[in-house]
Design an enzyme around this catalytic site. Sequence first.
Site, PDB file in Angstrom:
ATOM      1  N   CYS A 131       0.820  -1.251   0.001  1.00 27.83           N
ATOM      2  CA  CYS A 131       0.078  -0.030   0.095  1.00 27.83           C
ATOM      3  C   CYS A 131       1.131   1.230  -0.088  1.00 27.83           C
ATOM      4  O   CYS A 131       0.617   2.078  -0.834  1.00 27.83           O
ATOM      5  CB  CYS A 131      -0.747   0.200   1.281  1.00 27.83           C
ATOM      6  SG  CYS A 131      -1.711  -1.608   1.476  1.00 27.83           S
ATOM      7  N   CYS A 148       2.392   3.181  -3.238  1.00 34.51           N
ATOM      8  CA  CYS A 148       1.498   3.898  -3.930  1.00 34.51           C
ATOM      9  C   CYS A 148       1.352   5.380  -3.172  1.00 34.51           C
ATOM     10  O   CYS A 148       1.276   6.417  -3.468  1.00 34.51           O
ATOM     11  CB  CYS A 148       0.364   3.511  -4.494  1.00 34.51           C
ATOM     12  SG  CYS A 148       0.459   2.255  -5.835  1.00 34.51           S
ATOM     13  N   ARG A 188     -21.854  -6.660  11.207  1.00 36.02           N
ATOM     14  CA  ARG A 188     -22.971  -5.979  12.268  1.00 36.02           C
ATOM     15  C   ARG A 188     -24.355  -6.203  11.767  1.00 36.02           C
ATOM     16  O   ARG A 188     -25.399  -6.491  12.225  1.00 36.02           O
ATOM     17  CB  ARG A 188     -22.609  -4.702  12.686  1.00 36.02           C
ATOM     18  CG  ARG A 188     -23.513  -4.039  13.773  1.00 36.02           C
ATOM     19  CD  ARG A 188     -23.689  -5.162  14.808  1.00 36.02           C
ATOM     20  NE  ARG A 188     -24.202  -4.344  16.033  1.00 36.02           N
ATOM     21  CZ  ARG A 188     -24.416  -5.097  16.967  1.00 36.02           C
ATOM     22  NH1 ARG A 188     -24.123  -6.144  17.523  1.00 36.02           N
ATOM     23  NH2 ARG A 188     -24.493  -4.496  18.152  1.00 36.02           N
ATOM     24  N   CYS A 222     -27.771  -8.248  12.769  1.00 36.39           N
ATOM     25  CA  CYS A 222     -29.110  -7.717  13.264  1.00 36.39           C
ATOM     26  C   CYS A 222     -30.172  -8.001  12.441  1.00 36.39           C
ATOM     27  O   CYS A 222     -31.226  -8.481  13.030  1.00 36.39           O
ATOM     28  CB  CYS A 222     -28.998  -5.951  12.969  1.00 36.39           C
ATOM     29  SG  CYS A 222     -28.131  -5.217  14.553  1.00 36.39           S
TER      30      CYS A 222
END
Lengths: 283, 156
Positions: free
Chosen positions: A99, A102, A240, A244
């Site tokens: 990462c 760049c 999450r 739910c």
Amino acid sequence: MKFKQMTAIAALALALPTLSLADADDDKLVINGELEMVTKTAAPAHLDGALSEVISGWHFRDDDTQKMQMDDFDNAGMLGVEAAAEMWNAVDGSEGKSCASCHGEAESMKGVRAVYPKWNEAAGEVRTLEMQINDCRTTRMGAEELKYAGDEMTNMVGLISLQSRGMPVNVAIDGPAQATWEQGKELYYTRTGQLDLSCASCHEQNYGNMIRADHLSQGQINGFPAYRLKNAKLNGVHNRFKGCVRDTRAETYKEGSPEFIALELYVASRGNGLSVEGPSIRN
Amino acid sequence: MRLTTLTLAASLAAGAAFANPVAPADVVFTDDGAVEASLTGAPGNPEQGFKVFSDKKQGNCVACHNIEARTDLSFPGNVGPMLDGVGENRSVAELRGILTNSKNTFEGTVMPAYYKVDGFTRPGDDYTGKAPSGPLSPLLSAEQIEDVVAFLSTLK
């Protein structure tokens, strides 16, 4: 004087049950003793009065859990962030890049979390941070995609979110993103499962109330990824959502599915104006 | 032989000794959402009903409702109203209607329908998050409903 005080106390005691322990508290979230967070603010106009104020999930947690988020030494989510910081610099894939090759330092990601999910003009789609990370990995690094809701991905989202901590969430909902936003809104208000509940049933109509031992928040995602005491690691937004939806006794959507991408854009927009809090601490 | 096994299976499915409860699709509601006829034809058991009410794995009513007079409830929620005195304020038929499908009494309510098996969006296989493998069962059996109704009627 004395008498007055006593009456005041009695009145308070009487008032408590109706006020309920339940409402969002008035604590202030300041991180490391210096970074003041906006955890309550006026609801964005697009909510059309459905909520008068938007409130971070932090206000609905107990004092101990809240405290863990107030100091980075106590914030166990930072372990995931550290793991991702190593990965940030690690070369992977056919192009011999990391990462950092760049983007330089991770600090260059400041402001990114605050505006995601975001329309990508070249791809012609709304992208979550996870999708963008995988796009960099495959097209620029020649590396394998990370599993959408796997630990490596969620930790990397944590590292990137941290760079925007304290900045207001500000996702765009108009222009080319609008159709996706509308789809997300539709999903938010659709009742699912054999319990026949929508996100709004719990997080708009009943935030502040207790559902058994759980103190219902507004279900905001400004705190994501969230380190959950329940599974002791960082958890992404779609994970999450999945939990739910499952709890309505419904067939869930998958992490990274078009439905959850749309829902993420919509839910993020409900928190426009709140500070980016990730990585947060939740139950 | 065959026949006995079948009857046995049917009564087991209903959760007890009643072989012919009213099927969810056959329940008759009044205009106000009440259900006059017992779902089982037999009186419910209030002690059993309290268990269904408070057990997380059964009715889990306590997730949303408190009964102040019952201090033995663990972690009662407050999404729904307190139910002290509900046996005074509501008839048995009204209570049965609210349990069977509360939306016929309270339009748009968040309270689930406990004796309903169709008309849902993306119903799942219990709490697995997966699609159901066969027809849905109601959240509570006819007998469990009658037990809870009997229990609520004692709240005076």
